[in-house]
Design a protein around this motif. Sequence first.
Motif, short mmCIF file in Angstrom:
data_model
loop_
_atom_site.label_atom_id
_atom_site.label_comp_id
_atom_site.label_asym_id
_atom_site.label_seq_id
_atom_site.Cartn_x
_atom_site.Cartn_y
_atom_site.Cartn_z
N VAL A 101 -9.32 3.84 -7.59
CA VAL A 101 -9.83 5.12 -7.06
C VAL A 101 -8.68 5.88 -6.43
O VAL A 101 -7.70 5.28 -5.95
N PRO A 102 -8.76 7.21 -6.41
CA PRO A 102 -7.69 8.00 -5.77
C PRO A 102 -7.71 7.83 -4.27
O PRO A 102 -8.71 7.43 -3.67
N VAL A 103 -6.61 8.16 -3.65
CA VAL A 103 -6.50 8.09 -2.19
C VAL A 103 -7.38 9.18 -1.59
O VAL A 103 -7.44 10.31 -2.09
N ILE A 133 -2.49 10.57 7.43
CA ILE A 133 -2.16 9.21 7.85
C ILE A 133 -1.08 8.57 6.99
O ILE A 133 -0.01 8.20 7.48
N PHE A 134 -1.34 8.41 5.70
CA PHE A 134 -0.41 7.70 4.82
C PHE A 134 -0.03 8.55 3.61
O PHE A 134 -0.51 8.32 2.50
N PRO A 135 0.82 9.56 3.78
CA PRO A 135 1.24 10.33 2.61
C PRO A 135 1.99 9.44 1.62
O PRO A 135 2.79 8.59 2.01
N GLY A 136 1.69 9.63 0.34
CA GLY A 136 2.39 8.88 -0.70
C GLY A 136 1.85 7.50 -0.95
O GLY A 136 2.36 6.77 -1.81
N GLY A 137 0.81 7.09 -0.21
CA GLY A 137 0.29 5.74 -0.39
C GLY A 137 -0.73 5.64 -1.52
O GLY A 137 -1.22 6.66 -2.03
N TYR A 138 -1.02 4.43 -1.90
CA TYR A 138 -2.06 4.17 -2.90
C TYR A 138 -2.53 2.74 -2.71
O TYR A 138 -1.73 1.81 -2.61
N ILE A 139 -3.84 2.55 -2.65
CA ILE A 139 -4.40 1.21 -2.48
C ILE A 139 -4.77 0.67 -3.86
O ILE A 139 -5.59 1.25 -4.57
N PRO A 140 -4.18 -0.45 -4.26
CA PRO A 140 -4.43 -0.98 -5.60
C PRO A 140 -5.79 -1.67 -5.69
O PRO A 140 -6.37 -2.07 -4.68
N SER A 141 -6.27 -1.82 -6.90
CA SER A 141 -7.42 -2.69 -7.12
C SER A 141 -6.92 -4.12 -7.26
O SER A 141 -5.75 -4.36 -7.56
N GLU A 172 0.82 -1.21 0.00
CA GLU A 172 0.00 0.00 0.00
C GLU A 172 0.86 1.27 0.00
O GLU A 172 0.39 2.35 -0.35
N HIS A 173 2.13 1.14 0.41
CA HIS A 173 3.03 2.30 0.48
C HIS A 173 3.93 2.42 -0.75
O HIS A 173 4.67 3.39 -0.86
N VAL A 174 3.86 1.46 -1.65
CA VAL A 174 4.77 1.45 -2.80
C VAL A 174 4.46 2.61 -3.75
O VAL A 174 5.36 3.26 -4.26
N GLY A 175 3.18 2.87 -3.99
CA GLY A 175 2.78 3.90 -4.95
C GLY A 175 2.59 3.30 -6.33
O GLY A 175 3.41 2.49 -6.80
#
Length: 388
Positions: free
Chosen positions: A275-277, A285-293, A240-243
């Motif tokens: 979807v965007p963060v 909370i989690f700067p730079g994160g992204y949750i993948p589909s 989730e933190h990879v981007g």
Amino acid sequence: MQKYMLERFFQGLSPRHAFQIRYWDGTSEIYGDGEPNVTIIFNEKISIAGFLKEKTLTFGDAYMNGSIEIEGKIEDVISLAISNKEMLWTKSLSFLPKLTSLGKRKENIQHHYDIGNEFYSLWLDETMSYSCAYFKSPKDSLHQAQLQKIDHVLKKLQLKKGERLLDIGSGWGWLILRAAQQYGVKSFGVTISEEQYRKTKERIRSLGLEGQVDVALMDYTELARKGYSYDKIASVGMFEHVGKAHYPIFMKTVHELLGEKGLVLLHTITHQTEVPVDPWIEKNIFPGGYIPSLREIVMLLPDYDFHLLDVESLRLHYAKTLDHWAERFEQQVEKVEQMYDQRFVRMWRLYLQSSAAFFRNGGLNIHQFLFSKGVNNELELTRDFLYS
């Protein structure tokens, strides 16, 4: 004007349950039919321009600052938001993902994980596992469920004595410690959190596992440049933190680090679609994160000769994990406030309780992906070994 605009917004919602809004002038309104199950109190005016532009960010920050109070469950407020998500969140990605420097990635991780080991130890279990637990029974304690999660991961990897195991994003180290103790493997973890690194080193020494277990304060991409190689790789709660822009780098690095026919267990939060963060999560909370589909991950695998073997959803396990964390956090609120301040307490309360609601009702999921490098015909034929 501010009150009028807010009234128009709340009138436009489609609530599953009635809710009440109490405004700063002492007036209140009930929206929806029946008895309200939650009341949102505006102690003072908020920026209406900010609210119309970034609703969740403005609401979340206002709650943190005490401008907004909630009587009832935060989860009920989030359920109201989820049932009206088209009015609160955009439906698709509205940005081009960008590569970030190693320095920026370290800064983002340290923002969340280097708050302090003392803080996390107040409400995590004894293993300091900060990821979804695995409940074999609703009556399981958090500690029992976290050990079961670690064992579940290690079983899936089908470890053999003498193999080399890498944990990318090894947290406070319990997975690499247990792998060495239970399976006799040589395990190695990497983290870019100084607090996690320090605590893991302490645990390795206290358990007398020097020479069999080690951890490094480094980014996972540095390992490939040093020529390391592993039989099995785990990554739990790190992806989730990879981007999004770094996904090809992650997969390429894992491919280079993994021996032929090696196995990878990737444990990550997922969305149903791209979807965007959420801007409040991104900021606080989690700067730079992204949750993948789910499909983003699956579609990546063939490009790196990764063969998908198993996918398991643990969605309700994470909702229950968060319930435990939120309850334990509330039991330590006075200590947390002494360590930081009330704004910090309200931020973490909102984060933990709203996250539970999103896993329970909002489309957030968590999946474990098991895949091999190349074709591997030497694995267990069924899942029976996981439950024996």
